[in-house]
Design a protein around this motif. Structure first.
Motif, PDB file in Angstrom:
ATOM      1  N   UNK A   1       0.807  -1.214   0.000  1.00 52.65           N
ATOM      2  CA  UNK A   1       0.000   0.000   0.000  1.00 52.65           C
ATOM      3  C   UNK A   1       0.844   1.271   0.000  1.00 52.65           C
ATOM      4  N   UNK A   2       2.134   1.131  -0.249  1.00 55.78           N
ATOM      5  CA  UNK A   2       3.003   2.291  -0.388  1.00 55.78           C
ATOM      6  C   UNK A   2       4.107   1.935  -1.383  1.00 55.78           C
ATOM      7  N   UNK A   3       4.214   2.715  -2.447  1.00 53.55           N
ATOM      8  CA  UNK A   3       5.212   2.472  -3.490  1.00 53.55           C
ATOM      9  C   UNK A   3       6.043   3.732  -3.683  1.00 53.55           C
ATOM     10  N   UNK A   4       7.363   3.564  -3.631  1.00 53.00           N
ATOM     11  CA  UNK A   4       8.287   4.670  -3.846  1.00 53.00           C
ATOM     12  C   UNK A   4       9.095   4.367  -5.107  1.00 53.00           C
ATOM     13  N   UNK A   5       8.745   5.029  -6.208  1.00 54.14           N
ATOM     14  CA  UNK A   5       9.505   4.880  -7.454  1.00 54.14           C
ATOM     15  C   UNK A   5      10.667   5.872  -7.418  1.00 54.14           C
ATOM     16  N   UNK A   6      11.793   5.404  -6.905  1.00 52.12           N
ATOM     17  CA  UNK A   6      12.917   6.288  -6.637  1.00 52.12           C
ATOM     18  C   UNK A   6      14.132   6.054  -7.531  1.00 52.12           C
TER      19      UNK A   6
ATOM     20  N   UNK B   1      -8.937   6.934  -2.847  1.00 55.63           N
ATOM     21  CA  UNK B   1      -8.312   6.607  -1.570  1.00 55.63           C
ATOM     22  C   UNK B   1      -6.807   6.453  -1.680  1.00 55.63           C
ATOM     23  N   UNK B   2      -6.258   6.617  -2.879  1.00 60.46           N
ATOM     24  CA  UNK B   2      -4.822   6.499  -3.110  1.00 60.46           C
ATOM     25  C   UNK B   2      -4.242   7.884  -3.325  1.00 60.46           C
ATOM     26  N   UNK B   3      -3.238   8.234  -2.541  1.00 63.35           N
ATOM     27  CA  UNK B   3      -2.567   9.528  -2.667  1.00 63.35           C
ATOM     28  C   UNK B   3      -1.348   9.393  -3.564  1.00 63.35           C
TER      29      UNK B   3
ATOM     30  N   UNK C   1      -2.925  -2.163  -8.663  1.00 66.64           N
ATOM     31  CA  UNK C   1      -3.044  -2.844  -7.366  1.00 66.64           C
ATOM     32  C   UNK C   1      -3.557  -1.870  -6.300  1.00 66.64           C
ATOM     33  N   UNK C   2      -3.002  -0.665  -6.287  1.00 66.80           N
ATOM     34  CA  UNK C   2      -3.440   0.324  -5.303  1.00 66.80           C
ATOM     35  C   UNK C   2      -4.881   0.752  -5.560  1.00 66.80           C
TER      36      UNK C   2
ATOM     37  N   UNK D   1      -7.944   0.337  -2.921  1.00 58.71           N
ATOM     38  CA  UNK D   1      -8.761   1.441  -2.438  1.00 58.71           C
ATOM     39  C   UNK D   1      -8.112   2.264  -1.353  1.00 58.71           C
ATOM     40  N   UNK D   2      -6.816   2.137  -1.215  1.00 62.75           N
ATOM     41  CA  UNK D   2      -6.069   2.947  -0.252  1.00 62.75           C
ATOM     42  C   UNK D   2      -4.605   2.867  -0.650  1.00 62.75           C
ATOM     43  N   UNK D   3      -3.808   3.702  -0.019  1.00 60.90           N
ATOM     44  CA  UNK D   3      -2.374   3.619  -0.238  1.00 60.90           C
ATOM     45  C   UNK D   3      -1.776   4.915  -0.720  1.00 60.90           C
ATOM     46  N   UNK D   4      -0.499   4.856  -1.000  1.00 59.20           N
ATOM     47  CA  UNK D   4       0.214   6.029  -1.462  1.00 59.20           C
ATOM     48  C   UNK D   4       1.293   5.650  -2.456  1.00 59.20           C
ATOM     49  N   UNK D   5       1.605   6.580  -3.341  1.00 57.70           N
ATOM     50  CA  UNK D   5       2.651   6.372  -4.333  1.00 57.70           C
ATOM     51  C   UNK D   5       3.437   7.667  -4.483  1.00 57.70           C
TER      52      UNK D   5
END
Length: 280
Positions: free
Chosen positions: A93-98, A186-188, A137-138, A142-146
């Motif tokens: 529920x949290x993805x960091x494309x870094x 619900x995804x930021x 997937x996020x 219905x929630x999470x952050x990217x």
């Protein structure tokens, strides 16, 4: 919670995937997410570096695993998602494309096409692959952050940084598009746009000539710590902010580019030539 736009799940249950987690901003993201109670899959093209990051987290009592991933390869990013399903204690529920690389020092027309392809593969296609694999997937969750790690280069368009500027501008446009598509889900979604951050991007990149020397001087004098940048980014995601520009100069460039675009372009070119002349 990490800007997830929903009270359904506390941050202590966040399951995060971080690319480029072997050093710099990526490592700082992984460590801070774990510090906030999340479980982290640390991915990097350098597996030993990813394992070092994961080891730091587990040594402090956190949950982390390491995975090798070349983000320029869609198949490897798809495999990364499968590894997350296997190793994290719940849905991602949290993805960091870094993951990213630095390049600069030559004008357009003199930068080798091979260097363009290398930079585009990691800095732009890597972010595209990450969003392509994880955004559905996020959305379904219905929630999470990217968070997509862009750069002030995404809008500053400084001279002698053509490939880098283009890839980061693309990453910013992708982030803005994704934020619109996920509005109300619900995804930021947040774009991180820093200026100078104290990492090893110059040493590991392809920044040549006077630009490399100038970059090092500016980094040593004005660079912000990766830890501070990451803390600002996660707090911005918490608030649901689309853009986060941790440094004052980033915000100043953002405004100048919009208010006085022609003067900004002229001034940027003159500053670049003056800076190079001072090194000779």
């Amino acid at each position: 919670m990490f800007g997830m736009g929903s009270p359904k799940k506390p941050s202590s249950c966040a399951n995060a995937v971080v690319t480029g987690a072997g050093s710099g901003i990526g490592r700082a993201f992984a460590l801070e997410i774990a510090n906030r109670g999340g479980a982290v899959l640390c991915s990097d093209i350098n597996l030993a570096a990813a394992e070092e990051t994961a080891g730091q987290i587990t040594a402090s009592g956190g949950q982390a695993r390491a995975c090798q991933c070349d983000v320029s390869d869609l198949g490897q990013v798809e495999a990364l998602a499968k590894a997350a399903d296997e190793h994290l204690p719940g849905d991602v529920d949290l993805v960091i494309n870094n993951a990213g690389v630095g390049i600069g020092g030559l004008p357009i027309g003199e930068t080798a096409i091979e260097d363009w392809h290398w930079t585009l593969g990691i800095n732009l296609w890597g972010v595209i692959h990450g969003c392509h694999v994880f955004a559905p997937r996020l959305r379904k969750l219905g929630r999470g952050g990217l968070v997509n790690v862009a750069s002030t280069a995404s809008f500053s368009a400084a001279p002698l940084m053509g490939p880098y500027n283009v890839t980061k501008a693309g990453a910013l446009a992708l982030t803005e598009t994704l934020a619109a598509e996920l509005a109300g889900s619900g995804v930021a979604v947040t774009a991180l746009c820093p200026t100078l951050v104290k990492t090893n991007i110059n040493a590991n990149g392809r920044i040549v000539g006077d630009s490399s020397k100038l970059f090092d001087r500016l980094m040593n004098r004005f660079g912000m710590s990766a830890e501070r940048v990451v803390n600002d980014a996660l707090n911005a995601l918490d608030r649901g902010d689309l853009y986060v520009m941790p440094q004052f100069d980033a915000r100043l460039i953002w405004r100048a580019k919009r208010l006085i675009p022609r003067t900004y372009a002229l001034g940027t070119g003159l500053i670049n030539r003056f800076g190079a002349s001072r090194l000779n």
